[in-house]
Design a protein around this motif. Structure first.
Motif, PDB file in Angstrom:
ATOM      1  N   TRP A 138       0.831  -1.208   0.000  1.00 43.58           N
ATOM      2  CA  TRP A 138       0.000   0.000   0.000  1.00 43.58           C
ATOM      3  C   TRP A 138       0.867   1.259   0.000  1.00 43.58           C
ATOM      4  O   TRP A 138       0.598   2.204  -0.754  1.00 43.58           O
ATOM      5  N   LEU A 139       1.903   1.281   0.813  1.00 43.66           N
ATOM      6  CA  LEU A 139       2.778   2.445   0.864  1.00 43.66           C
ATOM      7  C   LEU A 139       3.521   2.645  -0.456  1.00 43.66           C
ATOM      8  O   LEU A 139       3.818   3.779  -0.840  1.00 43.66           O
ATOM      9  N   ARG A 140       3.813   1.555  -1.148  1.00 41.79           N
ATOM     10  CA  ARG A 140       4.567   1.642  -2.398  1.00 41.79           C
ATOM     11  C   ARG A 140       3.719   2.180  -3.539  1.00 41.79           C
ATOM     12  O   ARG A 140       4.133   3.087  -4.262  1.00 41.79           O
ATOM     13  N   ASP A 141       2.519   1.610  -3.740  1.00 39.65           N
ATOM     14  CA  ASP A 141       1.729   2.020  -4.911  1.00 39.65           C
ATOM     15  C   ASP A 141       0.219   2.042  -4.664  1.00 39.65           C
ATOM     16  O   ASP A 141      -0.573   1.903  -5.591  1.00 39.65           O
ATOM     17  N   ASN A 142      -0.168   2.210  -3.395  1.00 40.90           N
ATOM     18  CA  ASN A 142      -1.582   2.305  -3.019  1.00 40.90           C
ATOM     19  C   ASN A 142      -2.367   1.020  -3.295  1.00 40.90           C
ATOM     20  O   ASN A 142      -3.604   1.061  -3.420  1.00 40.90           O
ATOM     21  N   THR A 143      -1.682  -0.110  -3.367  1.00 39.05           N
ATOM     22  CA  THR A 143      -2.367  -1.393  -3.510  1.00 39.05           C
ATOM     23  C   THR A 143      -3.102  -1.730  -2.227  1.00 39.05           C
ATOM     24  O   THR A 143      -2.493  -1.762  -1.147  1.00 39.05           O
ATOM     25  N   VAL A 144      -4.404  -1.966  -2.323  1.00 34.34           N
ATOM     26  CA  VAL A 144      -5.218  -2.307  -1.152  1.00 34.34           C
ATOM     27  C   VAL A 144      -5.709  -3.743  -1.314  1.00 34.34           C
ATOM     28  O   VAL A 144      -6.660  -4.017  -2.047  1.00 34.34           O
ATOM     29  N   ASN A 145      -5.044  -4.672  -0.655  1.00 28.72           N
ATOM     30  CA  ASN A 145      -5.473  -6.061  -0.664  1.00 28.72           C
ATOM     31  C   ASN A 145      -6.782  -6.167   0.106  1.00 28.72           C
ATOM     32  O   ASN A 145      -6.864  -5.721   1.257  1.00 28.72           O
ATOM     33  N   ILE A 162       7.588  11.091   5.209  1.00 36.37           N
ATOM     34  CA  ILE A 162       7.650  10.089   6.279  1.00 36.37           C
ATOM     35  C   ILE A 162       7.157   8.742   5.768  1.00 36.37           C
ATOM     36  O   ILE A 162       7.724   7.691   6.092  1.00 36.37           O
ATOM     37  N   LYS A 163       6.124   8.763   4.934  1.00 38.73           N
ATOM     38  CA  LYS A 163       5.622   7.508   4.372  1.00 38.73           C
ATOM     39  C   LYS A 163       6.699   6.794   3.561  1.00 38.73           C
ATOM     40  O   LYS A 163       6.816   5.568   3.607  1.00 38.73           O
ATOM     41  N   LYS A 164       7.497   7.577   2.832  1.00 31.10           N
ATOM     42  CA  LYS A 164       8.576   6.974   2.055  1.00 31.10           C
ATOM     43  C   LYS A 164       9.640   6.367   2.966  1.00 31.10           C
ATOM     44  O   LYS A 164      10.222   5.320   2.656  1.00 31.10           O
ATOM     45  N   GLN A 165       9.888   7.015   4.090  1.00 32.03           N
ATOM     46  CA  GLN A 165      10.826   6.460   5.065  1.00 32.03           C
ATOM     47  C   GLN A 165      10.291   5.143   5.633  1.00 32.03           C
ATOM     48  O   GLN A 165      11.047   4.180   5.816  1.00 32.03           O
ATOM     49  N   HIS A 166       8.997   5.100   5.889  1.00 34.97           N
ATOM     50  CA  HIS A 166       8.389   3.887   6.412  1.00 34.97           C
ATOM     51  C   HIS A 166       8.415   2.771   5.364  1.00 34.97           C
ATOM     52  O   HIS A 166       8.638   1.598   5.696  1.00 34.97           O
ATOM     53  N   LEU A 167       8.189   3.135   4.110  1.00 34.56           N
ATOM     54  CA  LEU A 167       8.268   2.148   3.038  1.00 34.56           C
ATOM     55  C   LEU A 167       9.672   1.543   2.984  1.00 34.56           C
ATOM     56  O   LEU A 167       9.826   0.315   2.869  1.00 34.56           O
ATOM     57  N   ALA A 168      10.681   2.374   3.072  1.00 35.59           N
ATOM     58  CA  ALA A 168      12.061   1.883   3.056  1.00 35.59           C
ATOM     59  C   ALA A 168      12.318   0.962   4.245  1.00 35.59           C
ATOM     60  O   ALA A 168      13.052  -0.037   4.122  1.00 35.59           O
ATOM     61  N   PHE A 169      11.731   1.277   5.365  1.00 41.00           N
ATOM     62  CA  PHE A 169      11.855   0.437   6.562  1.00 41.00           C
ATOM     63  C   PHE A 169      11.267  -0.950   6.309  1.00 41.00           C
ATOM     64  O   PHE A 169      11.908  -1.972   6.582  1.00 41.00           O
ATOM     65  N   PHE A 170      10.061  -0.996   5.747  1.00 43.05           N
ATOM     66  CA  PHE A 170       9.445  -2.288   5.429  1.00 43.05           C
ATOM     67  C   PHE A 170      10.286  -3.058   4.405  1.00 43.05           C
ATOM     68  O   PHE A 170      10.468  -4.278   4.526  1.00 43.05           O
ATOM     69  N   GLU A 171      10.764  -2.357   3.396  1.00 40.32           N
ATOM     70  CA  GLU A 171      11.519  -3.017   2.331  1.00 40.32           C
ATOM     71  C   GLU A 171      12.842  -3.593   2.830  1.00 40.32           C
ATOM     72  O   GLU A 171      13.369  -4.545   2.238  1.00 40.32           O
ATOM     73  N   SER A 172      13.360  -3.045   3.909  1.00 36.63           N
ATOM     74  CA  SER A 172      14.657  -3.502   4.432  1.00 36.63           C
ATOM     75  C   SER A 172      14.531  -4.720   5.351  1.00 36.63           C
ATOM     76  O   SER A 172      15.549  -5.309   5.735  1.00 36.63           O
ATOM     77  N   MET A 173      13.319  -5.108   5.689  1.00 33.18           N
ATOM     78  CA  MET A 173      13.120  -6.198   6.659  1.00 33.18           C
ATOM     79  C   MET A 173      13.477  -7.555   6.064  1.00 33.18           C
ATOM     80  O   MET A 173      13.037  -7.892   4.971  1.00 33.18           O
TER      81      MET A 173
END
Length: 243
Positions: free
Chosen positions: A74-81, A103-114
């Protein structure tokens, strides 16, 4: 120096802060989070921000859970499962209402790094859900299993407790690691409100998304700490739908 595994938070920032106050974490301690930081209570975005800031002060490993995958999409491209939306996604989206795009982009990077799993120096595996490969998590072909599989835990629960780890009857999937720490399947499903052990698996998800508590466990001593039940901390909210 201690290492703690922290169960599924599901947007319960109040529970996380309460848990940390009880654990009294010190400099040099290690924290391994078992995934599912979002979806459930109203402070998912706030939990993510708290964890990002925490990682600047402590040694942290953030395992990725299935809810984190959905939030990342969702944070990357507004995909709503649709399944995500009905199981806490709406609350997570609402929690980002006052957060900037930066801030949303920072959070996206956080998720992507997991990472999807972590193996420590003592051959202990940390994974959100489980794995299906007979050769271990490293050889898992279906990466979704690492954050969706429940069969590993179900197998351990069904085992005859008399079977020793060096026995030929001990499941091969469990032989790869000295211990396995998971979340994903709430222990309250089995009428247990504390971390559960089955074979060499420890389940740290004590139902914080629903009516249970948030738990943290010292992986060496197995001493554990818990927040209050989440509905007590968020009395005006319902939490996640368990169905």
């Amino acid at each position: 120096m201690k290492t703690y595994a922290i169960g599924d938070i599901h947007g319960g920032l109040k529970a996380l802060i309460q848990l940390f106050n009880k654990m009294e974490i010190k400099d040099g301690d290690n924290l391994v989070f078992m995934g599912d930081y979002v979806d459930g209570w109203s402070e998912s975005a706030q939990v993510v921000q708290f964890l990002i800031e925490l990682s600047q002060k402590f040694n942290c490993i953030f395992i990725k859970g299935n809810h984190d995958v959905w939030a990342q999409d969702w944070l990357r491209d507004n995909t709503v499962n649709p399944i995500w939306y009905m199981h806490g996604g709406k609350e997570t989206m609402d929690s980002y209402a006052c957060f900037s795009e930066r801030i949303k982009k920072q959070h996206l990077a956080f998720f992507e790094s997991m990472p999807l799993y972590h193996i420590d120096a003592k051959n202990r595996l940390f994974v959100h859900a489980g794995f299906t490969s007979m050769h271990g998590a490293e050889k898992e072909v279906f990466k979704e299993s690492l954050y969706f599989d429940r069969t590993l835990w179900e197998m351990a629960l069904s085992m005859d407790k008399r079977i020793e780890k060096d026995s030929t009857l001990y499941p091969r999937r469990l032989q790869h690691y000295s211990e396995i720490f998971i979340g994903h399947t709430p222990t309250i499903n089995f009428n247990v409100n504390v971390p559960m052990q089955a074979a060499n698996i420890w389940n740290i998800d004590t139902g914080a998304a629903f009516t249970g508590k948030l738990s943290g466990i010292n992986i060496d001593t197995k001493a554990f700490f818990q927040s209050e039940n989440l509905p007590h901390l968020y009395p005006n909210e319902k939490g996640r739908n368990k169905n």
